[in-house]
Design an enzyme around this catalytic site. Structure first.
Site, PDB file in Angstrom:
ATOM      1  CD  GLU A   1      -3.014  -0.681  -0.061  1.00 54.07           C
ATOM      2  OE1 GLU A   1      -3.343   0.506  -0.280  1.00 54.07           O
ATOM      3  OE2 GLU A   1      -3.388  -1.631  -0.769  1.00 54.07           O
TER       4      GLU A   1
ATOM      5  CB  CYS B   1     -13.592   4.090 -13.245  1.00 61.50           C
ATOM      6  SG  CYS B   1     -14.467   5.670 -13.029  1.00 61.50           S
TER       7      CYS B   1
ATOM      8  CB  CYS C   1     -18.279   4.553 -19.882  1.00 62.04           C
ATOM      9  SG  CYS C   1     -17.497   5.945 -19.024  1.00 62.04           S
TER      10      CYS C   1
ATOM     11  CB  CYS D   1     -18.112   0.799 -16.246  1.00 56.40           C
ATOM     12  SG  CYS D   1     -18.276   1.198 -14.483  1.00 56.40           S
TER      13      CYS D   1
ATOM     14  CB  CYS E   1     -22.159   5.792 -13.394  1.00 55.90           C
ATOM     15  SG  CYS E   1     -20.907   7.093 -13.485  1.00 55.90           S
TER      16      CYS E   1
END
Length: 347
Positions: A42, A197, A203, A206, A212
């Site tokens: 991370e 995204c 899109c 997605c 959305c």
């Protein structure tokens, strides 16, 4: 309330189902729920793409397989292994954090969210990721990819770096958390932001496009809003490359300021009579000029740095201040700033 519950489940379930078919399943840090492994990954992934991180992660974990191994290492070792990854403060935070865990937490990475936040370099989103992946805790994340997903999904038009916008996005992130499969959901949310995204969204494939708001209103290209343009100042400095055959002289930067703790070129501000005179006075070395007034530049968050540098050949290596001589052939693995490496590689 019932409709809200159905909405939350719909968002999470769509993501989890999408991830099973299209998500990333073979990243090296996904093979273990060990919080140390997740923590390292991370921190490395902050402001750095996955493709770049993978090799660094493998090398880092091989050298420092445990918190104790990292805590026992010299900072120089840690920085050197981080060389080329950039944002070196992250490496120092990892090292400081490992020592804190060994000294103050009995060598065990804490499972409690608030305790994680005490570790240097671990903020709310990083603690949320470790909580979800390693301890199956219902905690939200809000990294850059997730900010982009939520901004588009809820049509948040403001720049995501504004405190009020970030607060709003945290509210959305927490409201969407599922009661189960939190690790898979968290990974799916990260993956969606990194793939479908992304800054150049896909899109049509997605899983969230039907609900959305940015997609429905044809505003995807406008969200999230770009950082407000602010002209940054330019600073100047002078550096010298002092060669002796195939080696160059480097000095260690102070811990504070840019490139803290890294090896860099001798540097002076303002005007000096000549590079040779400055080197003689401050380094105690006799040199001959090879080339002068070469240019390089680099940009930081708050300013641009223009560098003018000269190349000189030293008659000996007996400099009178703390320094090291580095072979030009070993630049790739050295703990030096990226712009300095770029300058030296031209040699």
């Amino acid at each position: 309330m019932a409709s809200s519950t159905r909405f939350v489940k719909s968002f999470a379930d769509l993501l989890i189902a999408w991830h099973a078919k299209s998500g990333r399943h073979h990243l090296p840090w996904q093979q273990s729920k060990d919080p140390y492994s997740v923590w390292v990954s991370e921190i490395m992934l902050q402001q750095t793409q996955v493709a770049t991180v993978i090799n660094y992660y493998h090398r880092f974990m091989k050298k420092f397989p445990t918190i104790k191994a990292l805590a026992d290492a010299d900072e120089e070792e840690v920085i050197q292994l981080w060389s080329g990854l950039g944002y070196y403060r992250r490496a120092r935070f990892l090292h400081e954090g490992a020592r804190m865990i060994m000294e103050e937490m009995e060598g065990v990475f804490p499972s409690h969210f608030d305790m994680m936040m005490k570790i240097p370099g671990i903020g709310r989103s990083t603690a949320g990721a470790i909580s979800a992946f390693s301890f199956n805790q219902k905690k939200a994340i809000l990294d850059g990819n997730v900010k982009r997903v939520l901004s588009r999904y809820f049509l948040v038009r403001e720049w995501t770096g504004l405190p009020k916008t970030e607060k709003k996005l945290w509210g959305y992130a927490e409201s969407l958390l599922p009661d189960k499969n939190i690790a898979t959901y968290t990974q799916a949310l990260m993956d969606l932001g990194a793939t479908e995204c992304s800054k150049k969204p896909l899109c049509e494939t997605c899983p969230l496009k039907k609900t959305c708001l940015a997609f429905q209103k044809n505003k995807v290209h406008l969200v999230p809003a770009p950082r407000p343009h602010k002209k940054i100042p330019t600073e100047t400095t002078h550096m010298v490359i002092i060669k002796h055959h195939d080696e160059v002289l480097l000095i260690k930067r102070p811990q504070g300021g840019i490139w803290g703790g890294l090896w860099s070129l001798p540097q002076y501000e303002g005007q000096s009579a000549t590079s040779k005179a400055w080197i003689k006075k401050h380094c105690g070395l006799e040199t001959s000029l090879i080339e002068k007034d070469l240019k390089a530049s680099t940009t930081f968050t708050h300013y641009k740095l223009d560098i003018t540098y000269s190349i000189l050949e030293a008659k000996s290596q007996r400099a009178k201040f703390p320094h090291t001589w580095l072979s030009i052939n070993t630049l790739e693995g050295a703990a030096i700033p990226a712009i300095i490496r770029k300058i030296l590689l031209k040699l």
